[in-house]
Design an enzyme around this catalytic site. Structure first.
Site, mmCIF file in Angstrom:
data_model
loop_
_atom_site.group_PDB
_atom_site.id
_atom_site.type_symbol
_atom_site.label_atom_id
_atom_site.label_comp_id
_atom_site.label_asym_id
_atom_site.label_seq_id
_atom_site.Cartn_x
_atom_site.Cartn_y
_atom_site.Cartn_z
ATOM 1 N N SER A 69 0.837 -1.206 0.000
ATOM 2 C CA SER A 69 0.000 0.000 0.000
ATOM 3 C C SER A 69 0.869 1.253 0.000
ATOM 4 O O SER A 69 0.542 2.248 -0.640
ATOM 5 C CB SER A 69 -0.879 0.025 1.259
ATOM 6 N N GLU A 94 -9.320 -0.141 1.717
ATOM 7 C CA GLU A 94 -9.026 0.890 2.729
ATOM 8 C C GLU A 94 -8.302 2.071 2.081
ATOM 9 O O GLU A 94 -8.608 3.235 2.364
ATOM 10 C CB GLU A 94 -8.165 0.294 3.861
ATOM 11 N N GLU A 116 -5.951 1.705 -14.165
ATOM 12 C CA GLU A 116 -5.829 0.341 -13.620
ATOM 13 C C GLU A 116 -7.022 0.047 -12.706
ATOM 14 O O GLU A 116 -7.598 -1.044 -12.738
ATOM 15 C CB GLU A 116 -4.513 0.196 -12.845
ATOM 16 N N GLN A 137 -39.344 -17.976 -1.293
ATOM 17 C CA GLN A 137 -39.359 -16.506 -1.196
ATOM 18 C C GLN A 137 -37.979 -15.959 -0.844
ATOM 19 O O GLN A 137 -37.550 -14.935 -1.380
ATOM 20 C CB GLN A 137 -40.380 -16.039 -0.156
HETATM 21 C C1 LIG Z 1 -2.826 -12.000 -6.753
HETATM 22 C C2 LIG Z 1 -2.105 -10.679 -6.635
HETATM 23 C C3 LIG Z 1 -1.619 -10.077 -7.782
HETATM 24 C C4 LIG Z 1 -0.916 -8.865 -7.692
HETATM 25 N N1 LIG Z 1 -0.351 -8.316 -8.818
HETATM 26 C C5 LIG Z 1 0.500 -7.268 -8.681
HETATM 27 C C6 LIG Z 1 1.257 -6.786 -9.813
HETATM 28 O O1 LIG Z 1 1.118 -7.274 -10.925
HETATM 29 N N2 LIG Z 1 2.129 -5.776 -9.611
HETATM 30 C C7 LIG Z 1 2.316 -5.201 -8.378
HETATM 31 O O2 LIG Z 1 3.142 -4.292 -8.269
HETATM 32 N N3 LIG Z 1 1.605 -5.622 -7.311
HETATM 33 C C8 LIG Z 1 0.721 -6.645 -7.423
HETATM 34 N N4 LIG Z 1 0.010 -7.092 -6.324
HETATM 35 C C9 LIG Z 1 0.231 -6.451 -5.040
HETATM 36 C C10 LIG Z 1 -0.975 -5.694 -4.498
HETATM 37 O O3 LIG Z 1 -1.196 -4.519 -5.232
HETATM 38 C C11 LIG Z 1 -0.719 -5.447 -2.999
HETATM 39 O O4 LIG Z 1 -0.864 -6.708 -2.351
HETATM 40 C C12 LIG Z 1 -1.640 -4.426 -2.402
HETATM 41 O O5 LIG Z 1 -1.333 -3.136 -2.883
HETATM 42 C C13 LIG Z 1 -1.573 -4.403 -0.849
HETATM 43 O O6 LIG Z 1 -0.250 -4.321 -0.392
HETATM 44 P P1 LIG Z 1 0.276 -5.365 0.720
HETATM 45 O O7 LIG Z 1 -0.085 -6.727 0.259
HETATM 46 O O8 LIG Z 1 1.693 -5.069 0.993
HETATM 47 O O9 LIG Z 1 -0.595 -5.055 2.004
HETATM 48 P P2 LIG Z 1 -0.251 -3.956 3.148
HETATM 49 O O10 LIG Z 1 0.099 -2.681 2.509
HETATM 50 O O11 LIG Z 1 0.711 -4.562 4.103
HETATM 51 O O12 LIG Z 1 -1.656 -3.812 3.847
HETATM 52 C C14 LIG Z 1 -2.138 -4.699 4.877
HETATM 53 C C15 LIG Z 1 -3.508 -4.184 5.359
HETATM 54 O O13 LIG Z 1 -3.338 -2.874 5.926
HETATM 55 C C16 LIG Z 1 -4.230 -1.978 5.302
HETATM 56 N N5 LIG Z 1 -3.616 -0.646 5.219
HETATM 57 C C17 LIG Z 1 -2.390 -0.327 4.723
HETATM 58 N N6 LIG Z 1 -2.218 1.002 4.778
HETATM 59 C C18 LIG Z 1 -3.355 1.536 5.307
HETATM 60 C C19 LIG Z 1 -3.790 2.854 5.608
HETATM 61 N N7 LIG Z 1 -3.038 3.927 5.347
HETATM 62 N N8 LIG Z 1 -5.014 3.025 6.168
HETATM 63 C C20 LIG Z 1 -5.809 1.970 6.423
HETATM 64 N N9 LIG Z 1 -5.453 0.687 6.152
HETATM 65 C C21 LIG Z 1 -4.240 0.475 5.593
HETATM 66 C C22 LIG Z 1 -4.462 -2.554 3.915
HETATM 67 O O14 LIG Z 1 -5.649 -2.055 3.344
HETATM 68 C C23 LIG Z 1 -4.515 -4.037 4.224
HETATM 69 O O15 LIG Z 1 -5.802 -4.366 4.668
HETATM 70 C C24 LIG Z 1 -0.734 -8.256 -6.415
HETATM 71 C C25 LIG Z 1 -1.272 -8.869 -5.271
HETATM 72 C C26 LIG Z 1 -1.927 -10.063 -5.367
HETATM 73 C C27 LIG Z 1 -2.428 -10.719 -4.100
#
Ligand SMILES: Cc1cc2nc3c(=O)[nH]c(=O)nc-3n(C[C@H](O)[C@H](O)[C@H](O)COP(=O)(O)OP(=O)(O)OC[C@H]3O[C@@H](n4cnc5c(N)ncnc54)[C@H](O)[C@@H]3O)c2cc1C
Length: 390
Positions: free
Chosen positions: A135, A373, A248, A285
């Site tokens: 994120s 989020e 995107e 229903q």
């Molecule tokens: C199947 C799959 C395909 C993907 N493909 C790509 C790709 O092609 N290229 C690429 O670059 N990425 C890709 N991603 C990555 C994806 O974009 C990230 O998983 C996503 O952005 C979330 O980041 P994270 O997994 O590090 O979660 P984190 O950032 O660690 O977040 C964990 C939790 O905390 C919450 N959170 C974080 N910050 C905040 C905030 N400020 N306020 C409130 N809540 C917050 C999040 O919403 C989440 O619920 C892919 C992911 C998956 C699972």
């Protein structure tokens, strides 16, 4: 009956027929093979290229058709019918990577990459996410440093994770830190290509759903690239990524909605024929009310997503509206498909049933491409509710 969609003209409808034929003839019969291999085979990419589906956003002189975004929408919707893995893999290439390679590249780069991009000979991916930066992209740690001995060359070091098409992409757009700047301004984008020394791929990740798509880790160990591999301006990569995220996210909203529409359509057929207590389960229903609830959610969501598509085709879609479409459609998709599983009873939990795959495929849409989020953060800030740090 739902309201007619007003987005598409006769040419769009013809294009939908050929996209539907591609999906029904070339993808659906091979789904099981792809689930086992956990990847989309190369020949399917070239078949998609021959059909003119990969170059919709690319100018004609480089092998594309450069048509309006409604065509991307149609291809995305038809792919989503077959499964989210197909819409995510093909649209990462044709919708997400395309604008980086058409708008931010030099003439020489366009000639070098775009014809193969359109034909499917070159598959692309985009690597933003890292093990410790999802994120919060400003926290990414992969670096690209100038080699003092070769001033037009860079050395890339670091890793990426969760990269769609990562295991087989021929070209990956990699976000790397080129300067130290806490506000993310020191990030640049590089094209890292198959065969470059120091570029390796980790294991294919085992996802809960979307088994036909490969999602992989990528590693960069002193990968040497010249300025010819730089995409866009040095240190402006974060800005470039933010500019393209609205498209995107709209693409996600389109596939979320189409995927849920399809799951609902097959469920409606199912509950009209499946009997319990001597009558079709759809005639209880509760089933009727639930179906009415789901159809209404889908229609209302479709109307907003269509309005966003029209705005994007006119160049007026805001990042905030794209965020609304993305989180809302993901929520609706998950509510609808969960209810579709319920209406299938035990069969809905069996892998032979399409609705079970739809359920597994859908969960991630609330997480990827900016979690729900983060989408609400964007919308909340736009309402003048920025956090006050005291
Ligand atoms: C199947 C799959 C395909 C993907 N493909 C790509 C790709 O092609 N290229 C690429 O670059 N990425 C890709 N991603 C990555 C994806 O974009 C990230 O998983 C996503 O952005 C979330 O980041 P994270 O997994 O590090 O979660 P984190 O950032 O660690 O977040 C964990 C939790 O905390 C919450 N959170 C974080 N910050 C905040 C905030 N400020 N306020 C409130 N809540 C917050 C999040 O919403 C989440 O619920 C892919 C992911 C998956 C699972």
């Amino acid at each position: 009956m739902s309201l007619p969609r007003t987005l598409f003209d006769d040419d769009h409808k013809l294009f939908r027929e050929s996209a539907a034929a591609f999906v029904d003839r070339k993808i659906v019969p091979r789904r099981e093979e792809m689930r086992e291999a956990r990847r989309i085979p190369k020949d399917l990419w070239t078949t998609a290229g021959e059909g003119g589906f990969l170059g919709v956003a690319v100018p004609e002189q480089y092998g594309g058709s450069d048509v309006d975004f409604r065509y991307n929408t149609i291809f995305n919707e038809e792919l989503s019918r077959a499964g989210m893995a197909f819409s995510s893999s093909f649209t990462i290439h044709a919708d997400v990577c395309a604008p980086y390679l058409t708008r931010l590249t030099t003439e020489e780069q366009k000639q070098r990459w775009l014809p193969r991009f359109c034909s499917g000979a070159m598959v692309t991916a985009i690597g933003m996410t890292e093990p410790e930066a999802g994120s919060d992209l400003q926290g990414l740690k992969t670096t690209a440093r100038r080699d003092p001995a070769h001033p037009d060359e860079w050395l890339i070091n670091g890793s990426k994770t969760f990269i769609t098409n990562g295991a087989h992409a021929d070209l990956v757009i990699v976000a790397a830190r080129t300067a130290t700047d806490p506000k993310g301004r020191g990030i640049s984008l590089f094209a890292v290509e198959e065969g470059m020394e120091g570029f390796s791929r980790g294991r294919k990740l085992h996802k809960v759903g979307q088994h036909e798509a490969d999602t992989a880790e990528l590693f960069f160990e002193n990968v040497r690239v010249t300025d010819d591999q730089l995409i866009g301006e040095v240190d402006r990569g974060f800005h470039h990524m933010m500019e393209h995220l609205a498209q995107e996210r709209l693409g996600s909203a389109i596939s979320n909605t189409a995927h849920a529409q399809h799951a609902f359509a097959i469920t409606l057929d199912y509950i009209k024929s499946r009997k319990a207590f001597g009558r079709p389960v759809g005639t209880f229903q509760n089933s009727r009310f639930l179906a009415a609830d789901l159809q209404t959610r889908l229609d209302v969501t479709q109307a907003f997503v269509d309005q966003c598509v029209a705005a994007h085709a006119d160049g007026t879609l805001s990042a905030v509206d794209a965020a609304k479409a993305k989180w809302w459609s993901a929520e609706v998709q998950n509510v609808v498909i969960d209810a579709c599983v319920q209406l299938h009873g035990g069969y809905g939990y069996m892998e032979e049933y399409e609705v079970a795959h739809a359920w597994m495929d859908a969960r991630v849409t609330k997480i990827w491409a900016g979690s729900n989020e983060i989408m609400k953060e964007i919308i909340g800030r736009d309402l003048g509710l920025a956090e006050v740090r005291g």
